[in-house]
Design an enzyme around this catalytic site. Structure first.
Site, PDB file in Angstrom:
ATOM      1  N   SER A 143       0.870  -1.184   0.000  1.00 46.14           N
ATOM      2  CA  SER A 143       0.000   0.000   0.000  1.00 46.14           C
ATOM      3  C   SER A 143       0.902   1.226   0.000  1.00 46.14           C
ATOM      4  O   SER A 143       2.055   1.153   0.466  1.00 46.14           O
ATOM      5  CB  SER A 143      -0.846   0.006   1.280  1.00 46.14           C
ATOM      6  N   TYR A 156      -1.562  -1.240  10.565  1.00 43.82           N
ATOM      7  CA  TYR A 156      -1.748  -1.513   9.129  1.00 43.82           C
ATOM      8  C   TYR A 156      -0.578  -0.939   8.324  1.00 43.82           C
ATOM      9  O   TYR A 156       0.036  -1.641   7.502  1.00 43.82           O
ATOM     10  CB  TYR A 156      -3.065  -0.902   8.641  1.00 43.82           C
TER      11      TYR A 156
END
Ligand code: NAP
Length: 264
Positions: A143, A156
């Protein structure tokens, strides 16, 4: 080194929705057979039926919760035993927005289990056949958060930093053995990710968003070209380049001004 233009058999984790589902659809349309992995049996079976009918491909379904060691072991076993798998896409992943200290610890450990442990174990299993046969490749989905220490999304973002660092280092180790590693860093992509994460992204302007299909097409082009790092979408590439110029302490305090603890 270029990866095979059309993989013969790809395993896609997290294929029941979003980016993983789109990987399955695009690959099947290009002539690749598939092993689809996720927890939602019904969704996987429905997708498999559609892809068999529409594209005439062989599509297997492997229902597994990648956070459960015994279920993860079954997916590893398939990779150990099936040397036809010449592309592994480690796409399954998720995040939870919230204050680390207040979220139940299990929620953080679950993200580490899926985003890090499962990805690492499946990569190891895939290399057990790919390396000796000097063929195939692995795509790991990280990401843009990998480059942004993000308050209220701390675990995350950290898991995705791991995915980038691990993948880039591994690609250097393994390239002499004929195996390609590509790490993909999508930005905001229209999937179920935000609702599952309890993350309100409604304030993000339209131009930053990509469709899952656009992310997938850019990722596969990068993989085919033997690129090790792919940041799909021009706005994401510009933001990543610019934020990379800032000292980390300044970057995190800037991000902190835009990230809010979830309400309620
Ligand atoms: N959407 C974004 O804005 C965005 C941005 C950057 C990176 N990403 C990354 O892209 C990847 C795909 O996410 P997405 O956007 O497509 O979100 P999504 O629509 O929520 O899909 C996530 C997939 O992961 C699977 N999954 C989650 N936990 C799992 C577990 N414990 N075991 C097995 N499968 C599991 C889900 O299937 P089941 O629920 O059926 O198990 C689902 O198929 C993730 O790694 C995510 O971090 C997304």
């Amino acid at each position: 080194m270029a990866a095979p233009a059309t993989p013969a058999l790809a395993m896609v984790t997290g294929a029941s929705s979003g980016i993983g589902k789109s990987f399955a659809e695009v690959l099947a349309s290009r002539g690749t057979d598939l092993v689809l992995v996720a927890r939602s049996r019904e969704r996987l079976e429905e997708l498999a039926t559609t892809l068999r009918e529409r594209h005439g491909r062989s599509v297997d379904v492997l229902v597994a919760d990648l956070e459960k060691p015994e279920e993860l072991a079954l997916v590893e076993q398939r990779l150990h035993e099936d040397a036809r798998i010449d592309l592994l896409i480690n796409n399954a992943g998720y995040g939870f927005a919230g204050s680390f200290a207040e979220l139940p610890l299990e929620r953080s450990l679950g993200q580490i289990g899926c985003n890090i442990t499962a990805l690492t174990r499946l990569t190891h299993a895939a290399l057990s056949t790919m390396k000796p046969s000097r063929r195939g490749g692995i795509m790991n989905i990280a990401s843009t958060a990998a480059f942004l220490p993000t308050p209220y999304f701390s675990v995350y973002a950290a898991t995705k930093s791991y995915v980038v660092t691990f993948s880039l280092a591994l690609s250097e180790e393994i390239k002499a053995h004929g195996v390609t590693i590509t790490v993909v860093c999508p930005g905001f992509t229209r999937t179920e990710f935000q609702s599952r994460a309890d993350y309100d992204a409604s304030a993000m302007p339209g131009f930053v968003w990509q469709s899952a299909e656009d992310v997938v097409k850019e990722s596969l082009a990068a993989y085919g070209a033997g690129q090790t790092l792919c940041v799909p979408g021009l706005p994401n590439r510009v933001t990543t380049a610019l934020t990379g110029l800032l000292p980390k302490s300044l970057l995190v305090s800037l991000i902190g001004r835009f990230t809010q603890p979830p309400k309620g």
